[in-house]
Enzyme design. Structure first.
Site, PDB file in Angstrom:
ATOM      1  N   TYR A   1       0.840  -1.200   0.000  1.00 58.27           N
ATOM      2  CA  TYR A   1       0.000   0.000   0.000  1.00 58.27           C
ATOM      3  C   TYR A   1       0.874   1.249   0.000  1.00 58.27           C
ATOM      4  O   TYR A   1       2.018   1.213   0.435  1.00 58.27           O
ATOM      5  CB  TYR A   1      -0.951  -0.032   1.200  1.00 58.27           C
ATOM      6  CG  TYR A   1      -2.128  -0.944   0.924  1.00 58.27           C
ATOM      7  CD1 TYR A   1      -3.324  -0.430   0.479  1.00 58.27           C
ATOM      8  CD2 TYR A   1      -2.001  -2.319   1.024  1.00 58.27           C
ATOM      9  CE1 TYR A   1      -4.383  -1.257   0.175  1.00 58.27           C
ATOM     10  CE2 TYR A   1      -3.049  -3.154   0.717  1.00 58.27           C
ATOM     11  CZ  TYR A   1      -4.241  -2.625   0.292  1.00 58.27           C
ATOM     12  OH  TYR A   1      -5.278  -3.445  -0.033  1.00 58.27           O
TER      13      TYR A   1
ATOM     14  N   ASP B   1       0.482 -12.577   1.051  1.00 55.08           N
ATOM     15  CA  ASP B   1      -0.603 -13.423   1.545  1.00 55.08           C
ATOM     16  C   ASP B   1      -0.319 -14.920   1.480  1.00 55.08           C
ATOM     17  O   ASP B   1      -0.881 -15.684   2.256  1.00 55.08           O
ATOM     18  CB  ASP B   1      -1.875 -13.125   0.744  1.00 55.08           C
ATOM     19  CG  ASP B   1      -2.336 -11.693   0.932  1.00 55.08           C
ATOM     20  OD1 ASP B   1      -2.287 -11.216   2.075  1.00 55.08           O
ATOM     21  OD2 ASP B   1      -2.726 -11.056  -0.057  1.00 55.08           O
TER      22      ASP B   1
ATOM     23  N   GLY C   1      -1.305 -18.116   3.594  1.00 57.40           N
ATOM     24  CA  GLY C   1      -1.523 -19.353   2.842  1.00 57.40           C
ATOM     25  C   GLY C   1      -2.799 -19.291   2.038  1.00 57.40           C
ATOM     26  O   GLY C   1      -3.888 -19.047   2.579  1.00 57.40           O
TER      27      GLY C   1
ATOM     28  N   GLY D   1      -4.228 -21.761   0.337  1.00 56.47           N
ATOM     29  CA  GLY D   1      -5.102 -22.910   0.577  1.00 56.47           C
ATOM     30  C   GLY D   1      -5.873 -22.716   1.869  1.00 56.47           C
ATOM     31  O   GLY D   1      -7.072 -22.968   1.950  1.00 56.47           O
TER      32      GLY D   1
ATOM     33  N   TYR E   1     -10.289  -8.744   0.752  1.00 52.14           N
ATOM     34  CA  TYR E   1     -10.118  -9.064  -0.664  1.00 52.14           C
ATOM     35  C   TYR E   1     -10.482 -10.499  -0.958  1.00 52.14           C
ATOM     36  O   TYR E   1     -10.212 -11.384  -0.169  1.00 52.14           O
ATOM     37  CB  TYR E   1      -8.660  -8.861  -1.074  1.00 52.14           C
ATOM     38  CG  TYR E   1      -8.504  -7.769  -2.086  1.00 52.14           C
ATOM     39  CD1 TYR E   1      -8.540  -6.442  -1.696  1.00 52.14           C
ATOM     40  CD2 TYR E   1      -8.328  -8.037  -3.436  1.00 52.14           C
ATOM     41  CE1 TYR E   1      -8.411  -5.423  -2.610  1.00 52.14           C
ATOM     42  CE2 TYR E   1      -8.199  -7.020  -4.358  1.00 52.14           C
ATOM     43  CZ  TYR E   1      -8.233  -5.713  -3.936  1.00 52.14           C
ATOM     44  OH  TYR E   1      -8.108  -4.710  -4.844  1.00 52.14           O
TER      45      TYR E   1
ATOM     46  N   HIS F   1      -2.560   0.909  -4.189  1.00 50.46           N
ATOM     47  CA  HIS F   1      -1.685  -0.230  -3.904  1.00 50.46           C
ATOM     48  C   HIS F   1      -1.433  -1.010  -5.185  1.00 50.46           C
ATOM     49  O   HIS F   1      -2.004  -0.708  -6.229  1.00 50.46           O
ATOM     50  CB  HIS F   1      -2.336  -1.136  -2.850  1.00 50.46           C
ATOM     51  CG  HIS F   1      -3.698  -1.614  -3.247  1.00 50.46           C
ATOM     52  ND1 HIS F   1      -4.839  -0.856  -3.069  1.00 50.46           N
ATOM     53  CD2 HIS F   1      -4.113  -2.748  -3.851  1.00 50.46           C
ATOM     54  CE1 HIS F   1      -5.887  -1.503  -3.520  1.00 50.46           C
ATOM     55  NE2 HIS F   1      -5.477  -2.659  -4.015  1.00 50.46           N
TER      56      HIS F   1
ATOM     57  N   HIS G   1      -0.785  -5.167  -6.838  1.00 52.51           N
ATOM     58  CA  HIS G   1      -0.880  -6.613  -6.619  1.00 52.51           C
ATOM     59  C   HIS G   1       0.162  -7.283  -7.521  1.00 52.51           C
ATOM     60  O   HIS G   1       0.145  -7.066  -8.722  1.00 52.51           O
ATOM     61  CB  HIS G   1      -2.246  -7.174  -7.026  1.00 52.51           C
ATOM     62  CG  HIS G   1      -3.388  -6.538  -6.318  1.00 52.51           C
ATOM     63  ND1 HIS G   1      -4.091  -7.166  -5.325  1.00 52.51           N
ATOM     64  CD2 HIS G   1      -3.956  -5.334  -6.461  1.00 52.51           C
ATOM     65  CE1 HIS G   1      -5.052  -6.365  -4.896  1.00 52.51           C
ATOM     66  NE2 HIS G   1      -4.992  -5.248  -5.567  1.00 52.51           N
TER      67      HIS G   1
ATOM     68  N   ASP H   1       6.780 -24.294 -14.268  1.00 49.93           N
ATOM     69  CA  ASP H   1       7.806 -25.250 -14.675  1.00 49.93           C
ATOM     70  C   ASP H   1       7.374 -25.876 -15.999  1.00 49.93           C
ATOM     71  O   ASP H   1       6.761 -26.936 -16.031  1.00 49.93           O
ATOM     72  CB  ASP H   1       7.986 -26.309 -13.577  1.00 49.93           C
ATOM     73  CG  ASP H   1       9.053 -27.336 -13.947  1.00 49.93           C
ATOM     74  OD1 ASP H   1       9.689 -27.189 -15.016  1.00 49.93           O
ATOM     75  OD2 ASP H   1       9.231 -28.292 -13.168  1.00 49.93           O
TER      76      ASP H   1
ATOM     77  N   GLU I   1      20.609 -18.152 -15.461  1.00 46.16           N
ATOM     78  CA  GLU I   1      19.561 -17.724 -14.531  1.00 46.16           C
ATOM     79  C   GLU I   1      19.578 -16.204 -14.399  1.00 46.16           C
ATOM     80  O   GLU I   1      20.644 -15.613 -14.230  1.00 46.16           O
ATOM     81  CB  GLU I   1      19.809 -18.334 -13.144  1.00 46.16           C
ATOM     82  CG  GLU I   1      19.718 -19.838 -13.107  1.00 46.16           C
ATOM     83  CD  GLU I   1      19.941 -20.369 -11.696  1.00 46.16           C
ATOM     84  OE1 GLU I   1      19.168 -21.226 -11.250  1.00 46.16           O
ATOM     85  OE2 GLU I   1      20.902 -19.906 -11.031  1.00 46.16           O
TER      86      GLU I   1
ATOM     87  N   GLU J   1      23.490 -20.019 -12.810  1.00 44.94           N
ATOM     88  CA  GLU J   1      23.624 -21.342 -13.426  1.00 44.94           C
ATOM     89  C   GLU J   1      23.100 -21.333 -14.853  1.00 44.94           C
ATOM     90  O   GLU J   1      22.185 -20.574 -15.183  1.00 44.94           O
ATOM     91  CB  GLU J   1      22.799 -22.356 -12.621  1.00 44.94           C
ATOM     92  CG  GLU J   1      23.456 -22.821 -11.349  1.00 44.94           C
ATOM     93  CD  GLU J   1      22.607 -23.891 -10.660  1.00 44.94           C
ATOM     94  OE1 GLU J   1      22.848 -25.078 -10.925  1.00 44.94           O
ATOM     95  OE2 GLU J   1      21.705 -23.510  -9.894  1.00 44.94           O
TER      96      GLU J   1
ATOM     97  N   ASP K   1      16.700 -28.562 -17.573  1.00 45.75           N
ATOM     98  CA  ASP K   1      15.381 -28.378 -16.973  1.00 45.75           C
ATOM     99  C   ASP K   1      15.334 -26.991 -16.343  1.00 45.75           C
ATOM    100  O   ASP K   1      16.032 -26.726 -15.364  1.00 45.75           O
ATOM    101  CB  ASP K   1      15.139 -29.473 -15.928  1.00 45.75           C
ATOM    102  CG  ASP K   1      13.673 -29.572 -15.538  1.00 45.75           C
ATOM    103  OD1 ASP K   1      12.865 -28.756 -16.040  1.00 45.75           O
ATOM    104  OD2 ASP K   1      13.342 -30.464 -14.734  1.00 45.75           O
TER     105      ASP K   1
ATOM    106  N   HIS L   1      -3.401  -0.888  -8.564  1.00 44.67           N
ATOM    107  CA  HIS L   1      -4.792  -0.638  -8.213  1.00 44.67           C
ATOM    108  C   HIS L   1      -4.913   0.796  -7.739  1.00 44.67           C
ATOM    109  O   HIS L   1      -4.662   1.095  -6.577  1.00 44.67           O
ATOM    110  CB  HIS L   1      -5.270  -1.624  -7.152  1.00 44.67           C
ATOM    111  CG  HIS L   1      -6.745  -1.566  -6.935  1.00 44.67           C
ATOM    112  ND1 HIS L   1      -7.449  -2.538  -6.272  1.00 44.67           N
ATOM    113  CD2 HIS L   1      -7.665  -0.649  -7.295  1.00 44.67           C
ATOM    114  CE1 HIS L   1      -8.722  -2.208  -6.220  1.00 44.67           C
ATOM    115  NE2 HIS L   1      -8.879  -1.043  -6.838  1.00 44.67           N
TER     116      HIS L   1
END
Ligand SMILES: [Cu+2]
Length: 671
Positions: free
Chosen positions: A302, A316, A321, A323, A401, A459, A461, A468, A508, A600, A606, A617
């Site tokens: 913010y 967050d 979390g 989930g 939110y 603010h 986001h 991957d 990288e 690297e 991979d 926002h």
């Protein structure tokens, strides 16, 4: 964005649903989320080994994935090993453990020093309650005319990097409060502004109360409930997305098969939805596109520097979390009415399994656009095909939110990852009711007057996704297609044009995308399409705002990933979080800047891309009293992956679906 205030309601809801935890089903896939029985067994093994006690608290118990080569070689029906990763608190001390559930062995325990785990629900609830008992806070409330507090809700917030040395090593939350008298669905309309309590959440102790002076509490009580008496809109005839003959996808365990796509879905307590092993059927082959796509962190800073706002820069995923914050989805409005709804099992504070009902929905929809079309004037041919896509959706609710997280698979062979910003703006009470008032200019330095006496603070986001991609296998390279202007000499017809200059990103790094027109692709090292071009997937960064905070800004340092919308790293199984494993209260630069620091090689190996959906926002009146959803996204688009348009074989509307359980191919077209 705003605070996470309403986690209290969520926590209570979770406590209620925990009673419904079902008998555990056995996992059928190495990537399945931990079952209830596996969560219980993890805790039992830690207790038996005296690593934890019944008083331990568990920020997280989650699947520790089998090594990627093992998962890729695994075939359904074969046995597989199961391991859990537990984060737990013994008093104030934070530990991590790897637990082998197959062997019944704790394989490694280590103490984590100087870091804070995600917040526990009991810490959130405790902080919310203890504030109201503090005499300093009560005195400040009396100055504001309050002597009873039953209509006051206090919404603990994570504190950001801990700069004040007095607070080092403590687990903290900052707690602002709101007057909810009369509120039904929006408790953020009447902030007790300029008042903040700093709480030690382990000791449940108010350390400090900051009072910057009285701002009158706004008098208007907002609501976004439907009121037929005042609505000026006629109800409309139904417009439905329905599949009257049943869904066109199959769900085998946690693996979804739709059209030519296959992928595995699980819910992680920290990350939210994790989509794995994404393949596309091409001829007789399920071709690899991505091993895994999931959120990795988010950062919502913010833009108000006052003492009661400056700390508000939430992460967050690592602090709470996604989930854990997932909210139930409502058929008919959050998702189409006959979507398929999935439950998820996570661990609670005590290491007990907790079942979350209907937190994932999967549905197919007709987008109303053609998949492809051509009307040919010369032959009067008109060919066009319906565009159906398949959505996997989840809605983490972060205080005021609500995010909608969509993973969309379509018949163009594209994957679109969409972030919907919903819910309610973070609000700051001010003296001005309109811009004509004397204080208005001062009051709106950092945001917009979104209602009388209320500023929506500006603010950003930034949601980082770990992507991957494995395009036709693991040996990939990141290719930059730079569009360069060429000026021509000696050509009377043209002075200039653009050409593509292709180069390979060798090592990288954070990719600088702002200053030149370029697209990026993940290309197979050795596979070619029919024309002899390397097969690849293009990364379309649709919304890629980057942070405008200074590099030496403490808030920015711990969220350094937000400085670039695209990073590339070599695959390492322990590199999962864009801002490091423990961003809560962290002051250090961790995560992606560390991962790339040894540069690297990512050439023909991979590699992992990290894509941030970033959007500013700037608040507006239309955000109030509830935001109209705003969507932002990135896309992964086949580029010479196929030999031609992969949707060419989609049947036109009217070709009937096969009857019965044969793979259906057409959704009822509701429009
Ligand atoms: Cu916002």
């Amino acid at each position: 964005m705003l605070g996470k205030s309403s986690v209290a309601g969520l926590a209570l809801a979770l406590a209620a649903t925990s009673l419904q935890a079902q008998a555990p089903a056995a996992p059928t896939d190495p990537l399945d989320a931990l079952t209830s029985a596996e969560i219980d067994r993890t805790v039992a093994l830690l207790n038996a080994g005296k690593f934890a006690t019944p008083d331990s608290r568990y920020p997280n118990i989650t699947l520790l994935e089998s090594p990627k080569p093992v998962v890729l070689q695994w075939k359904p029906g074969q046995p597989f090993e199961r391991r859990a990763h537990a984060t737990f608190l013994n008093g104030d001390r934070l530990f991590e453990a790897d637990v082998n559930l197959t062997k019944g062995a704790v394989e490694g325990v280590r103490e984590v020093k100087d870091r804070q785990s995600t917040i526990l629900f009991e810490e959130f609830l405790g902080a919310s309650e203890v504030v109201k008992t503090d005499p300093r806070w009560r005195a400040a409330m009396r100055k504001r005319g309050y002597t009873s507090y039953d209509q006051i809700i206090c919404a603990p917030l994570t504190v950001g990097p801990v700069i004040d040395e007095r607070y080092r090593g403590l687990r903290l939350m900052n707690v602002p409060c709101f007057d909810k008298a009369g509120a039904v669905n929006n408790v953020y309309g009447r902030p007790i502004e300029n008042l903040l309590a700093v709480v030690d959440v382990r000791k449940r102790k108010v350390l400090d109360v900051i009072d910057l002076g009285v701002v009158p509490v706004p008098r208007d009580v907002p609501s976004h409930a439907y009121d037929p008496a005042t609505s000026t809109r006629q109800p409309t005839r139904p417009v439905n997305i329905v599949s009257p003959q049943g869904p066109n996808f199959t769900l085998t365990g946690s693996e979804v098969a739709w059209d030519k796509w296959k992928f595995h879905v699980r819910v992680d307590k920290r990350l939210g939805p994790v989509i794995s092993r994404i393949t596309y059927r091409n001829g007789a082959e399920d071709r690899q596109i991505a091993y895994q796509i999931n959120t990795s962190e988010m950062f919502v800073p913010y833009m108000d520097p006052s003492r009661t706002w400056a700390y508000r820069a939430y992460m967050d995923i690592g602090e709470y979390g996604f989930g854990a914050l997932s909210s139930p989805l409502k058929p008919g409005s959050d998702c189409p009415v006959d979507a398929t709804f999935l439950d998820a099992t996570i661990s609670d504070d005590h290491g007990k399994p907790l079942m979350l009902k209907n937190v994932v929905c999967i549905f197919e929809r007709d987008t109303g656009d053609p998949l492809w079309r051509h009307y040919e004037f010369f032959t009067e041919s008109h060919e066009s095909r319906p565009n159906d896509d398949r959505v996997v959706r989840m809605a983490p609710e972060v205080g005021n939110y609500d995010y909608l997280l969509d993973f969309v698979f379509n018949r163009r062979g594209e994957i679109e990852v969409r972030v919907g910003a919903y819910g309610i703006d973070a609000t700051k009470a001010v003296a001005a009711r309109t811009m004509a008032d004397a204080t208005a200019k001062d009051d709106t330095q950092y945001g917009t007057l979104i209602a009388p006496n209320l500023v929506g603070v500006n603010h950003d986001h930034f949601m980082s996704f770990r992507v991957d991609l494995d395009v036709d296998g693991q040996d990939n390279r990141l290719v930059k297609d730079k569009f360069v202007q060429r000026t021509l000499t000696g050509n009377p017809l043209r002075r200039s044009l653009w050409q593509v200059e292709k180069s390979v990103v060798d090592s990288e790094q954070a990719i600088e995308t702002a200053h030149e027109p370029a697209w990026y692709r993940v290309e197979s090292h050795d596979r070619r399409n029919a024309m002899g071009n390397p097969t690849s997937f293009q990364i379309a960064l649709d919304h890629s705002d980057t942070s405008l905070l200074a590099e030496d800004e403490p808030q920015q340092q711990r969220a350094s990933f937000s400085a670039s919308p695209l990073w590339v790293t070599r695959y390492h199984p322990d590199e999962n979080f864009a801002a490091g494993v423990y961003p809560n209260q962290n002051r250090n630069v961790e995560g992606l800047p560390q991962f790339v620091s040894n540069h690297e090689s990512v050439r023909d190996t991979d590699l992992v891309t990290w894509i941030t959906v970033g959007f500013r926002h700037q608040t507006r009146a239309e955000d109030w009293p509830v935001m109209p959803g705003m969507w932002h996204s990135f896309k992964l688009r086949p580029f010479n992956f196929f030999d031609r348009n992969p949707g060419l074989d989609v049947p036109p509307v009217g070709v009937p679906a096969p009857t019965q359980s044969a793979q259906p191919s057409q959704t009822e077209r509701g429009r």
